[in-house]
Design a protein around this motif. Sequence first.
Motif, PDB file in Angstrom:
ATOM      1  N   THR A 205      -7.969  14.340 -55.000  1.00 17.92           N
ATOM      2  CA  THR A 205      -7.811  13.156 -55.850  1.00 17.92           C
ATOM      3  C   THR A 205      -7.827  13.478 -57.340  1.00 17.92           C
ATOM      4  O   THR A 205      -7.680  12.566 -58.157  1.00 17.92           O
ATOM      5  CB  THR A 205      -8.933  12.144 -55.545  1.00 17.92           C
ATOM      6  OG1 THR A 205     -10.212  12.774 -55.694  1.00 17.92           O
ATOM      7  CG2 THR A 205      -8.799  11.583 -54.136  1.00 17.92           C
ATOM      8  N   ASP A 206      -8.022  14.741 -57.693  1.00 21.10           N
ATOM      9  CA  ASP A 206      -8.049  15.129 -59.110  1.00 21.10           C
ATOM     10  C   ASP A 206      -6.617  15.151 -59.661  1.00 21.10           C
ATOM     11  O   ASP A 206      -5.770  15.918 -59.178  1.00 21.10           O
ATOM     12  CB  ASP A 206      -8.695  16.512 -59.258  1.00 21.10           C
ATOM     13  CG  ASP A 206      -9.062  16.818 -60.709  1.00 21.10           C
ATOM     14  OD1 ASP A 206      -8.466  16.197 -61.613  1.00 21.10           O
ATOM     15  OD2 ASP A 206      -9.932  17.675 -60.927  1.00 21.10           O
ATOM     16  N   THR A 207      -6.349  14.304 -60.638  1.00 19.79           N
ATOM     17  CA  THR A 207      -4.993  14.212 -61.198  1.00 19.79           C
ATOM     18  C   THR A 207      -4.606  15.447 -62.000  1.00 19.79           C
ATOM     19  O   THR A 207      -3.420  15.706 -62.206  1.00 19.79           O
ATOM     20  CB  THR A 207      -4.880  12.970 -62.101  1.00 19.79           C
ATOM     21  OG1 THR A 207      -5.904  13.021 -63.119  1.00 19.79           O
ATOM     22  CG2 THR A 207      -5.039  11.703 -61.276  1.00 19.79           C
ATOM     23  N   ARG A 208      -5.589  16.216 -62.446  1.00 13.74           N
ATOM     24  CA  ARG A 208      -5.283  17.417 -63.222  1.00 13.74           C
ATOM     25  C   ARG A 208      -4.900  18.582 -62.322  1.00 13.74           C
ATOM     26  O   ARG A 208      -4.291  19.547 -62.769  1.00 13.74           O
ATOM     27  CB  ARG A 208      -6.477  17.794 -64.099  1.00 13.74           C
ATOM     28  CG  ARG A 208      -6.752  16.798 -65.212  1.00 13.74           C
ATOM     29  CD  ARG A 208      -7.894  17.254 -66.098  1.00 13.74           C
ATOM     30  NE  ARG A 208      -9.151  17.364 -65.349  1.00 13.74           N
ATOM     31  CZ  ARG A 208     -10.310  17.725 -65.914  1.00 13.74           C
ATOM     32  NH1 ARG A 208     -10.357  18.012 -67.206  1.00 13.74           N
ATOM     33  NH2 ARG A 208     -11.404  17.792 -65.182  1.00 13.74           N
ATOM     34  N   VAL A 209      -5.296  18.505 -61.050  1.00 13.93           N
ATOM     35  CA  VAL A 209      -4.936  19.555 -60.092  1.00 13.93           C
ATOM     36  C   VAL A 209      -3.765  19.040 -59.268  1.00 13.93           C
ATOM     37  O   VAL A 209      -3.940  18.246 -58.346  1.00 13.93           O
ATOM     38  CB  VAL A 209      -6.127  19.918 -59.183  1.00 13.93           C
ATOM     39  CG1 VAL A 209      -5.738  21.041 -58.225  1.00 13.93           C
ATOM     40  CG2 VAL A 209      -7.330  20.311 -60.011  1.00 13.93           C
ATOM     41  N   LYS A 210      -2.595  19.472 -59.588  1.00 16.44           N
ATOM     42  CA  LYS A 210      -1.401  18.983 -58.898  1.00 16.44           C
ATOM     43  C   LYS A 210      -1.102  19.883 -57.698  1.00 16.44           C
ATOM     44  O   LYS A 210      -0.498  20.947 -57.834  1.00 16.44           O
ATOM     45  CB  LYS A 210      -0.219  18.947 -59.864  1.00 16.44           C
ATOM     46  CG  LYS A 210      -0.418  17.965 -61.018  1.00 16.44           C
ATOM     47  CD  LYS A 210       0.788  17.954 -61.948  1.00 16.44           C
ATOM     48  CE  LYS A 210       0.561  16.956 -63.091  1.00 16.44           C
ATOM     49  NZ  LYS A 210       1.714  16.920 -64.028  1.00 16.44           N
ATOM     50  N   ILE A 211      -1.563  19.438 -56.524  1.00 16.95           N
ATOM     51  CA  ILE A 211      -1.381  20.212 -55.295  1.00 16.95           C
ATOM     52  C   ILE A 211      -0.092  19.761 -54.618  1.00 16.95           C
ATOM     53  O   ILE A 211       0.103  18.565 -54.368  1.00 16.95           O
ATOM     54  CB  ILE A 211      -2.572  20.022 -54.346  1.00 16.95           C
ATOM     55  CG1 ILE A 211      -3.877  20.369 -55.068  1.00 16.95           C
ATOM     56  CG2 ILE A 211      -2.411  20.859 -53.093  1.00 16.95           C
ATOM     57  CD1 ILE A 211      -5.109  20.048 -54.266  1.00 16.95           C
ATOM     58  N   LYS A 212       0.765  20.711 -54.333  1.00 11.66           N
ATOM     59  CA  LYS A 212       2.003  20.384 -53.635  1.00 11.66           C
ATOM     60  C   LYS A 212       1.739  20.210 -52.142  1.00 11.66           C
ATOM     61  O   LYS A 212       0.865  20.856 -51.573  1.00 11.66           O
ATOM     62  CB  LYS A 212       3.036  21.483 -53.869  1.00 11.66           C
ATOM     63  CG  LYS A 212       3.468  21.622 -55.328  1.00 11.66           C
ATOM     64  CD  LYS A 212       4.508  22.717 -55.479  1.00 11.66           C
ATOM     65  CE  LYS A 212       4.945  22.843 -56.945  1.00 11.66           C
ATOM     66  NZ  LYS A 212       5.959  23.921 -57.127  1.00 11.66           N
ATOM     67  N   ALA A 213       2.503  19.335 -51.515  1.00 10.51           N
ATOM     68  CA  ALA A 213       2.422  19.087 -50.069  1.00 10.51           C
ATOM     69  C   ALA A 213       1.017  18.658 -49.646  1.00 10.51           C
ATOM     70  O   ALA A 213       0.465  19.153 -48.661  1.00 10.51           O
ATOM     71  CB  ALA A 213       2.868  20.307 -49.282  1.00 10.51           C
ATOM     72  N   GLN A 214       0.436  17.732 -50.410  1.00  5.46           N
ATOM     73  CA  GLN A 214      -0.904  17.240 -50.068  1.00  5.46           C
ATOM     74  C   GLN A 214      -0.933  16.588 -48.695  1.00  5.46           C
ATOM     75  O   GLN A 214      -1.899  16.735 -47.942  1.00  5.46           O
ATOM     76  CB  GLN A 214      -1.364  16.230 -51.121  1.00  5.46           C
ATOM     77  CG  GLN A 214      -1.851  16.840 -52.407  1.00  5.46           C
ATOM     78  CD  GLN A 214      -2.605  15.847 -53.263  1.00  5.46           C
ATOM     79  OE1 GLN A 214      -3.231  14.923 -52.747  1.00  5.46           O
ATOM     80  NE2 GLN A 214      -2.544  16.026 -54.572  1.00  5.46           N
ATOM     81  N   GLY A 215       0.139  15.852 -48.379  1.00  6.65           N
ATOM     82  CA  GLY A 215       0.187  15.179 -47.082  1.00  6.65           C
ATOM     83  C   GLY A 215       0.086  16.140 -45.918  1.00  6.65           C
ATOM     84  O   GLY A 215      -0.622  15.878 -44.937  1.00  6.65           O
ATOM     85  N   ALA A 216       0.775  17.275 -46.026  1.00  7.76           N
ATOM     86  CA  ALA A 216       0.734  18.271 -44.955  1.00  7.76           C
ATOM     87  C   ALA A 216      -0.656  18.859 -44.816  1.00  7.76           C
ATOM     88  O   ALA A 216      -1.160  19.051 -43.691  1.00  7.76           O
ATOM     89  CB  ALA A 216       1.746  19.378 -45.247  1.00  7.76           C
ATOM     90  N   TYR A 217      -1.317  19.138 -45.938  1.00  9.28           N
ATOM     91  CA  TYR A 217      -2.675  19.669 -45.887  1.00  9.28           C
ATOM     92  C   TYR A 217      -3.630  18.675 -45.229  1.00  9.28           C
ATOM     93  O   TYR A 217      -4.486  19.052 -44.418  1.00  9.28           O
ATOM     94  CB  TYR A 217      -3.165  20.015 -47.298  1.00  9.28           C
ATOM     95  CG  TYR A 217      -2.527  21.244 -47.887  1.00  9.28           C
ATOM     96  CD1 TYR A 217      -2.523  22.448 -47.198  1.00  9.28           C
ATOM     97  CD2 TYR A 217      -1.928  21.215 -49.150  1.00  9.28           C
ATOM     98  CE1 TYR A 217      -1.925  23.586 -47.736  1.00  9.28           C
ATOM     99  CE2 TYR A 217      -1.337  22.338 -49.695  1.00  9.28           C
ATOM    100  CZ  TYR A 217      -1.336  23.518 -48.983  1.00  9.28           C
ATOM    101  OH  TYR A 217      -0.747  24.639 -49.506  1.00  9.28           O
ATOM    102  N   LYS A 218      -3.492  17.408 -45.579  1.00 13.59           N
ATOM    103  CA  LYS A 218      -4.381  16.386 -45.020  1.00 13.59           C
ATOM    104  C   LYS A 218      -4.176  16.237 -43.517  1.00 13.59           C
ATOM    105  O   LYS A 218      -5.137  16.035 -42.764  1.00 13.59           O
ATOM    106  CB  LYS A 218      -4.148  15.055 -45.721  1.00 13.59           C
ATOM    107  CG  LYS A 218      -4.628  15.033 -47.174  1.00 13.59           C
ATOM    108  CD  LYS A 218      -4.302  13.719 -47.849  1.00 13.59           C
ATOM    109  CE  LYS A 218      -4.747  13.734 -49.312  1.00 13.59           C
ATOM    110  NZ  LYS A 218      -4.393  12.469 -50.008  1.00 13.59           N
TER     111      LYS A 218
END
Length: 337
Positions: A115-128
């Motif tokens: 949820t940290d807006t400063r950490v832009k993680i790609k493919a968050q949905g796949a990780y979740k």
Amino acid sequence: MAKSNTTTKHKTVEYGRYGYYFIAPFFIVFAIFQLWPLIYTMGLAFCENYYDTMWNQEIGPTFNGLANFGTIFKGSDGTLFNTYTFNALFNTLIMWLMNFIPQILLALLLAVWFTDTRVKIKAQGAYKVLVFMPNIITAATISVLFYKLFDFPNGPVNQFFVNAGLWDQPFRFLMTKWATRGIISFINFWMWYGNTMIVLTAGVLGISPSLFEAARVDGASSWQIFKSVTLPLLRPILLFTLVNSAIGGLQMYDIPKLLTTSGYGDPDYTTRTITMYIRELAFTGARQTGKAAAASLVLFVVTLIFSLILFYIMRDKDAIAEKKAIKQAEKARKGGL
């Protein structure tokens, strides 16, 4: 001829009563399948009730007061709490704490990270999805998987360490006390940390983004934001997670039972949980349902105590102090009058 004034009465429909029709099925099902068994269990805890295997007949239920609780709290040698019930309860607490502490820490870390807006993680949905996936796999499937992985002597884990030259001979994982507890705890941790992460993520997303932005403008670091903004505002969700985990953890049954089928993997009864013991009392051997009911009440009381402790620890101290200050101000105002 004078016309008489007539008043017209309009019928009003009371829609409020229809709400009771919608909620009635829940209360009916709850009363039949939960409330009545709970009341019956409480009554049975004070009765002698068992099955005589010699004569193939049920004995009781006959009221015997606190006799069942006496056998639960005091062992055959007269030592307090040295009983199968409290040994099973101790096993349950140990395995719950071993899986819950790392579970809540990792879930909280992932929730803040995602949820940290400063950490832009790609493919968050796949990780979740990957993190949550173990939660949708059945306990029986996972138990069989880990049973085969740590089997002796030909399990893949044993074969890997032996072939790598790290061990001289295979290790009996499922016949070693702490190894078996560790496997059960890891399975529960692996299955549920994704679910806990989803709940905590929803809680973090419910916090106003303006609070985080204001903290960053003031120069707060990520740790300071987490400690002073996220954690205090996440208290209600954390309380829900803690209480829910305590209730589920103290009722742990499926994983240890399936992993220790036929007695294999339960060294010296160190992985027998309280619910497993209650089932053994009620449905095997002499079927001591009275004693099983008393053990169920002990589990209920322990769960209640844990929940109350968590409610006390997670209470909002600022809100309580504010209420006390308001009451004191009102008393002072009335005293001045």
